[in-house]
Design a protein around this motif. Structure first.
Motif, mmCIF file in Angstrom:
data_model
loop_
_atom_site.group_PDB
_atom_site.id
_atom_site.type_symbol
_atom_site.label_atom_id
_atom_site.label_comp_id
_atom_site.label_asym_id
_atom_site.label_seq_id
_atom_site.Cartn_x
_atom_site.Cartn_y
_atom_site.Cartn_z
ATOM 1 N N THR A 128 1.099 4.070 -2.979
ATOM 2 C CA THR A 128 0.843 5.480 -2.690
ATOM 3 C C THR A 128 1.989 6.354 -3.187
ATOM 4 O OG1 THR A 128 -0.459 4.893 -0.757
ATOM 5 C CG2 THR A 128 0.366 7.140 -0.858
ATOM 6 N N SER A 137 0.828 -1.202 0.000
ATOM 7 C CA SER A 137 0.000 0.000 0.000
ATOM 8 C C SER A 137 0.863 1.254 0.000
ATOM 9 C CB SER A 137 -0.914 -0.008 1.224
ATOM 10 O OG SER A 137 -1.687 1.159 1.268
ATOM 11 N N THR A 138 1.923 1.242 0.785
ATOM 12 C CA THR A 138 2.833 2.386 0.858
ATOM 13 C C THR A 138 3.512 2.626 -0.483
ATOM 14 O OG1 THR A 138 3.225 1.986 3.204
ATOM 15 C CG2 THR A 138 4.849 3.339 2.033
ATOM 16 N N ASP A 171 -4.967 1.888 -4.909
ATOM 17 C CA ASP A 171 -4.892 0.825 -3.910
ATOM 18 C C ASP A 171 -6.297 0.306 -3.637
ATOM 19 O OD1 ASP A 171 -4.343 -0.864 -1.850
ATOM 20 O OD2 ASP A 171 -3.405 0.634 -0.557
#
Length: 70
Positions: A21, A17-18, A27
């Motif tokens: 981003t 997810s990081t 996501d």
């Protein structure tokens, strides 16, 4: 042992997810959490993963404006 695998999977999801981003990629997991927390209603369903990515691509590239940081 199961606890270690569960922790490892959770860590990998957060890292994924990081990274998404940082690179501006959509996501789907975060979308689902948001949708269920804010928009869920009887008889309504969230977009499928494919629909979500297609919508994100359209939003990013068909706006007609600048879609980059520099």
């Amino acid at each position: 042992m199961k606890r270690k695998w569960r922790a490892a999977r959770q860590y990998l999801r957060r890292m994924s997810s990081t990274i998404k981003t940082i690179f501006g990629m959509p996501d789907y997991d975060r979308y689902l959490k948001h949708w269920y927390a804010n928009h869920a209603a009887p008889g309504q369903f969230p977009m499928t993963e494919r629909e979500y990515y297609m919508c994100a691509l359209r939003d990013r590239y068909e706006k007609g404006g600048v879609t980059r940081c520099c």
